[in-house]
Motif scaffolding. Structure first.
Motif, PDB file in Angstrom:
ATOM      1  N   MET A   1       0.944  -8.790 -35.131  1.00  0.00           N
ATOM      2  CA  MET A   1       1.170  -7.214 -34.994  1.00  0.00           C
ATOM      3  C   MET A   1       1.607  -7.035 -36.475  1.00  0.00           C
ATOM      4  O   MET A   1       1.348  -5.928 -37.086  1.00  0.00           O
ATOM      5  CB  MET A   1       2.539  -7.159 -34.343  1.00  0.00           C
ATOM      6  N   ASP A   2       2.017  -7.844 -37.236  1.00  0.00           N
ATOM      7  CA  ASP A   2       2.361  -7.940 -38.647  1.00  0.00           C
ATOM      8  C   ASP A   2       1.109  -7.451 -39.350  1.00  0.00           C
ATOM      9  O   ASP A   2       0.751  -6.519 -40.407  1.00  0.00           O
ATOM     10  CB  ASP A   2       3.124  -8.880 -39.483  1.00  0.00           C
ATOM     11  N   LYS A   3       0.248  -8.424 -39.007  1.00  0.00           N
ATOM     12  CA  LYS A   3      -1.300  -8.046 -39.766  1.00  0.00           C
ATOM     13  C   LYS A   3      -2.077  -6.774 -39.425  1.00  0.00           C
ATOM     14  O   LYS A   3      -2.382  -6.027 -40.394  1.00  0.00           O
ATOM     15  CB  LYS A   3      -2.122  -9.269 -39.302  1.00  0.00           C
ATOM     16  N   TYR A   4      -1.720  -6.284 -38.072  1.00  0.00           N
ATOM     17  CA  TYR A   4      -2.263  -4.897 -37.826  1.00  0.00           C
ATOM     18  C   TYR A   4      -1.507  -3.740 -38.499  1.00  0.00           C
ATOM     19  O   TYR A   4      -2.351  -2.769 -38.924  1.00  0.00           O
ATOM     20  CB  TYR A   4      -1.872  -4.919 -36.204  1.00  0.00           C
ATOM     21  N   ASN A   5      -0.145  -3.778 -38.650  1.00  0.00           N
ATOM     22  CA  ASN A   5       0.529  -2.953 -39.189  1.00  0.00           C
ATOM     23  C   ASN A   5       0.190  -2.723 -40.618  1.00  0.00           C
ATOM     24  O   ASN A   5      -0.064  -1.758 -41.354  1.00  0.00           O
ATOM     25  CB  ASN A   5       1.943  -3.119 -39.212  1.00  0.00           C
ATOM     26  N   LYS A   6      -0.110  -4.028 -41.312  1.00  0.00           N
ATOM     27  CA  LYS A   6      -0.710  -4.185 -42.735  1.00  0.00           C
ATOM     28  C   LYS A   6      -1.951  -3.482 -43.118  1.00  0.00           C
ATOM     29  O   LYS A   6      -2.145  -2.739 -43.961  1.00  0.00           O
ATOM     30  CB  LYS A   6      -0.645  -5.757 -43.270  1.00  0.00           C
ATOM     31  N   ASN A   7      -2.975  -3.891 -41.957  1.00  0.00           N
ATOM     32  CA  ASN A   7      -4.272  -3.209 -41.955  1.00  0.00           C
ATOM     33  C   ASN A   7      -4.094  -1.674 -41.886  1.00  0.00           C
ATOM     34  O   ASN A   7      -4.898  -0.864 -42.539  1.00  0.00           O
ATOM     35  CB  ASN A   7      -5.048  -3.857 -40.926  1.00  0.00           C
ATOM     36  N   ARG A   8      -3.277  -1.206 -41.040  1.00  0.00           N
ATOM     37  CA  ARG A   8      -3.169   0.143 -40.843  1.00  0.00           C
ATOM     38  C   ARG A   8      -2.764   0.910 -41.855  1.00  0.00           C
ATOM     39  O   ARG A   8      -3.015   2.050 -42.163  1.00  0.00           O
ATOM     40  CB  ARG A   8      -2.206   0.428 -39.512  1.00  0.00           C
ATOM     41  N   LYS A   9      -1.786   0.232 -42.467  1.00  0.00           N
ATOM     42  CA  LYS A   9      -0.982   1.114 -43.674  1.00  0.00           C
ATOM     43  C   LYS A   9      -2.226   0.714 -44.938  1.00  0.00           C
ATOM     44  O   LYS A   9      -2.196   1.899 -45.624  1.00  0.00           O
ATOM     45  CB  LYS A   9       0.044   0.217 -44.342  1.00  0.00           C
ATOM     46  N   ALA A  10      -2.950  -0.058 -45.052  1.00  0.00           N
ATOM     47  CA  ALA A  10      -4.111  -0.349 -45.938  1.00  0.00           C
ATOM     48  C   ALA A  10      -5.083   1.091 -45.865  1.00  0.00           C
ATOM     49  O   ALA A  10      -5.403   1.715 -46.638  1.00  0.00           O
ATOM     50  CB  ALA A  10      -4.727  -1.380 -46.112  1.00  0.00           C
ATOM     51  N   ILE A  11      -5.404   1.359 -44.463  1.00  0.00           N
ATOM     52  CA  ILE A  11      -6.320   2.492 -44.084  1.00  0.00           C
ATOM     53  C   ILE A  11      -5.626   3.836 -44.644  1.00  0.00           C
ATOM     54  O   ILE A  11      -6.241   4.719 -45.094  1.00  0.00           O
ATOM     55  CB  ILE A  11      -6.783   2.142 -42.837  1.00  0.00           C
ATOM     56  N   LEU A  12      -4.341   3.687 -43.954  1.00  0.00           N
ATOM     57  CA  LEU A  12      -3.802   5.127 -44.569  1.00  0.00           C
ATOM     58  C   LEU A  12      -3.694   5.408 -46.172  1.00  0.00           C
ATOM     59  O   LEU A  12      -3.922   6.617 -46.502  1.00  0.00           O
ATOM     60  CB  LEU A  12      -2.167   5.086 -43.903  1.00  0.00           C
ATOM     61  N   MET A  13      -3.521   4.369 -46.936  1.00  0.00           N
ATOM     62  CA  MET A  13      -3.425   4.385 -48.135  1.00  0.00           C
ATOM     63  C   MET A  13      -4.910   5.138 -48.823  1.00  0.00           C
ATOM     64  O   MET A  13      -4.999   5.767 -49.541  1.00  0.00           O
ATOM     65  CB  MET A  13      -3.009   3.366 -48.759  1.00  0.00           C
TER      66      MET A  13
END
Length: 235
Positions: A1-13
């Motif tokens: 889940m942490d990796k998912y959230n990290k990748n999601r945040k990177a896409i939002l950036m």
């Protein structure tokens, strides 16, 4: 889940910086509101668009935007229950979901409480800018009387708890929808004046027998509300 959230945040950036992100990545990380239609869609992307037709945001008519699955679940929760506690992160789109509920179900006499005058003004402007909500008299005035309202239109009050308490006695009919944003403040000590005012506004909504009550809050624990018949949905 942490990796998912990290990748999601990177896409939002990337999106925030104006970079192009393909629809497949957006769909994988539940970022369907950022979808863009392409002529060279892959088969997977075409399937995703067909599936998202069922999650189309109806009150936004000038472009095609769809809810993420979690947002659709939250909307269904609000539709199915009369007293709701919706706990979700600030970026989840709780206001967008409530707007969709209002557009689809068109309740009369709506109270929408927000914590500051600045937020009230911003929300009022967003409602007024959308022709799909032109059926409402939208206001944040301290007094209903002598207001230039169209008599055949229902009321949508947007304002702070203090302003609401000043006009509550002017609502002659039941409140069809009562919304409190940042509802975690209800749990504040009554020694804090604004927390006390918000609690008073909430109790007034119960007294007025609101047909539908939504309490919105960023990941917060609601304590003591189940005795009033509230059900909680966490995203």
């Amino acid at each position: 889940m942490d990796k998912y959230n990290k990748n999601r945040k990177a896409i939002l950036m990337k999106l925030d910086q104006g970079e192009i992100v393909n629809n497949l990545e957006l769909g994988m990380f539940d970022l369907t509101p950022y979808f863009h239609e392409e002529f060279d869609q892959s088969l997977v992307e075409k399937i995703m668009f067909v599936q998202n037709e069922d999650r189309l945001i109806e009150h936004i008519s000038d472009r095609k935007i769809c809810f993420a699955p979690q947002q659709t679940e939250a909307l269904a929760f609000l539709e199915e229950n009369s007293k709701c506690m919706l706990s979700a992160p600030t970026s989840f789109g709780k206001t967008l979901i409530v707007k969709e509920y209002i557009y689809r179900h068109k309740p009369n006499n709506i109270i929408y409480i927000v914590p500051t005058n600045a937020l009230a003004y911003e929300l009022e402007c967003s409602f007024k800018a959308n022709p799909n909500f032109s059926t409402y008299n939208i206001f944040d005035r301290k007094k209903i009387e002598n207001s230039n309202f169209e008599l055949d239109k229902p009321l949508l009050f947007i304002g702070t708890q203090e302003k609401f308490l000043e006009i509550i006695d002017e609502f002659k009919n039941d409140i069809d929808l009562f919304v409190i944003d940042e509802a975690y403040k209800l749990d504040e000590s009554t020694k804090e004046m604004r927390g006390y005012k918000l609690s008073e506004a909430f109790l007034s909504s119960i007294y007025k027998r609101s047909k539908k009550i939504f309490l919105l809050s960023p990941n917060a624990k609601f304590i003591g509300f189940r005795k009033y018949g509230f059900k909680e949905h966490t995203s």
